[in-house]
Write a protein that holds these residues in place. Sequence first.
Motif, PDB file in Angstrom:
ATOM      1  N   THR A 226       0.828  -1.210   0.000  1.00  0.00           N
ATOM      2  CA  THR A 226       0.000   0.000   0.000  1.00  0.00           C
ATOM      3  C   THR A 226       0.860   1.257   0.000  1.00  0.00           C
ATOM      4  O   THR A 226       0.586   2.213  -0.737  1.00  0.00           O
ATOM      5  CB  THR A 226      -0.940  -0.002   1.213  1.00  0.00           C
ATOM      6  OG1 THR A 226      -1.853  -1.101   1.095  1.00  0.00           O
ATOM      7  CG2 THR A 226      -1.730   1.294   1.307  1.00  0.00           C
ATOM      8  N   ARG A 227       1.910   1.280   0.818  1.00  0.00           N
ATOM      9  CA  ARG A 227       2.786   2.459   0.862  1.00  0.00           C
ATOM     10  C   ARG A 227       3.458   2.681  -0.488  1.00  0.00           C
ATOM     11  O   ARG A 227       3.531   3.820  -0.975  1.00  0.00           O
ATOM     12  CB  ARG A 227       3.831   2.295   1.964  1.00  0.00           C
ATOM     13  CG  ARG A 227       3.279   2.378   3.375  1.00  0.00           C
ATOM     14  CD  ARG A 227       4.387   2.496   4.398  1.00  0.00           C
ATOM     15  NE  ARG A 227       5.284   1.345   4.390  1.00  0.00           N
ATOM     16  CZ  ARG A 227       5.102   0.242   5.122  1.00  0.00           C
ATOM     17  NH1 ARG A 227       4.032   0.138   5.892  1.00  0.00           N
ATOM     18  NH2 ARG A 227       5.972  -0.754   5.078  1.00  0.00           N
ATOM     19  N   GLN A 228       3.969   1.607  -1.092  1.00  0.00           N
ATOM     20  CA  GLN A 228       4.630   1.746  -2.387  1.00  0.00           C
ATOM     21  C   GLN A 228       3.628   2.133  -3.475  1.00  0.00           C
ATOM     22  O   GLN A 228       3.945   2.940  -4.367  1.00  0.00           O
ATOM     23  CB  GLN A 228       5.335   0.432  -2.751  1.00  0.00           C
ATOM     24  CG  GLN A 228       6.536   0.105  -1.884  1.00  0.00           C
ATOM     25  CD  GLN A 228       7.683   1.090  -2.082  1.00  0.00           C
ATOM     26  OE1 GLN A 228       7.762   1.783  -3.089  1.00  0.00           O
ATOM     27  NE2 GLN A 228       8.569   1.163  -1.108  1.00  0.00           N
ATOM     28  N   PHE A 229       2.435   1.585  -3.423  1.00  0.00           N
ATOM     29  CA  PHE A 229       1.391   1.876  -4.400  1.00  0.00           C
ATOM     30  C   PHE A 229       1.026   3.365  -4.336  1.00  0.00           C
ATOM     31  O   PHE A 229       0.968   4.048  -5.371  1.00  0.00           O
ATOM     32  CB  PHE A 229       0.168   1.014  -4.097  1.00  0.00           C
ATOM     33  CG  PHE A 229      -0.796   0.863  -5.237  1.00  0.00           C
ATOM     34  CD1 PHE A 229      -0.820  -0.303  -5.981  1.00  0.00           C
ATOM     35  CD2 PHE A 229      -1.702   1.861  -5.551  1.00  0.00           C
ATOM     36  CE1 PHE A 229      -1.720  -0.472  -7.033  1.00  0.00           C
ATOM     37  CE2 PHE A 229      -2.597   1.713  -6.599  1.00  0.00           C
ATOM     38  CZ  PHE A 229      -2.613   0.545  -7.345  1.00  0.00           C
ATOM     39  N   LYS A 230       0.804   3.871  -3.131  1.00  0.00           N
ATOM     40  CA  LYS A 230       0.414   5.274  -2.975  1.00  0.00           C
ATOM     41  C   LYS A 230       1.549   6.203  -3.377  1.00  0.00           C
ATOM     42  O   LYS A 230       1.321   7.249  -3.992  1.00  0.00           O
ATOM     43  CB  LYS A 230      -0.010   5.534  -1.531  1.00  0.00           C
ATOM     44  CG  LYS A 230      -0.557   6.938  -1.309  1.00  0.00           C
ATOM     45  CD  LYS A 230      -1.083   7.118   0.105  1.00  0.00           C
ATOM     46  CE  LYS A 230      -1.666   8.519   0.288  1.00  0.00           C
ATOM     47  NZ  LYS A 230      -2.167   8.711   1.673  1.00  0.00           N
ATOM     48  N   ARG A 231       2.786   5.823  -3.041  1.00  0.00           N
ATOM     49  CA  ARG A 231       3.941   6.652  -3.394  1.00  0.00           C
ATOM     50  C   ARG A 231       4.102   6.743  -4.912  1.00  0.00           C
ATOM     51  O   ARG A 231       4.535   7.774  -5.432  1.00  0.00           O
ATOM     52  CB  ARG A 231       5.197   6.064  -2.754  1.00  0.00           C
ATOM     53  CG  ARG A 231       6.456   6.881  -2.956  1.00  0.00           C
ATOM     54  CD  ARG A 231       7.579   6.314  -2.104  1.00  0.00           C
ATOM     55  NE  ARG A 231       7.258   6.390  -0.688  1.00  0.00           N
ATOM     56  CZ  ARG A 231       7.845   5.671   0.255  1.00  0.00           C
ATOM     57  NH1 ARG A 231       8.768   4.793  -0.071  1.00  0.00           N
ATOM     58  NH2 ARG A 231       7.501   5.807   1.519  1.00  0.00           N
TER      59      ARG A 231
END
Length: 250
Positions: A226-231
């Motif tokens: 999720t963090r990588q996706f949003k970034r």
Amino acid sequence: MYLSGCAFQPHRHDTYAIGITTAGVQTFRYRGARRVCLPGELHVLHPDEAHDGGPGTDDGFGYRILYIAPELVRDALDGAALPFVADPVHKTTPATRLVASLLADIDEPISDLARVEVATTLADVLRSLSGHPDRRLLTIDVRAVELARDYLAAHASEQTPASTLERITGVDRFTLARDFRRAFGTSPDRYRTMRRLALARTAIENGLPLAEAAAHTGFADQSHMTRQFKRTYGLTPGRWTALTAAGAVA
């Protein structure tokens, strides 16, 4: 990390300490003088050099920092002598922005490929700030970086270690990391992450639950994905899925 109302007493490390002040005013005594490091500025402390540290104002200060062993820096410089950076504080430059980018991801799981990227980047930054940049003719082993790229694309969900890419390309991990960035504008680790995200998008589109999509595509867990996706995309996977279903994004 944020420090307010207290200070570090004089101490020393057996590593390089390389950090960025993110907020407020940081002060520290180092090599006989009081130093000030403002937001966005880089500070470089050498191994075995005594220093303290504290806030320069009542508001405190925030910072992010990496500690890297000198032997890893030496390895990344192909056995050259350790660089010495005389000025411990540096204003924003392309070199300091590279370090800031590394520090932005410091809370993420660090893969073997990411460790190589960190060591290579910090070694090159230290050498540049020391006033002795690498003046060798910069050539790229195109065959090697294309082999590495193709392997990472085909095995994006796997935990490929640096040793595997060395075996496939015949090039040492530090040279490969430098050449890969020069050839493709990103690191092997980041390239693999982008391929993983593409796989995750496809898996989510096909109805796979987020936790299963994360595990299936090589992320540590759903939160990591999720963090990588949003970034990367500016949206969480859940929000992206909802918008896709509504026809709002491609």
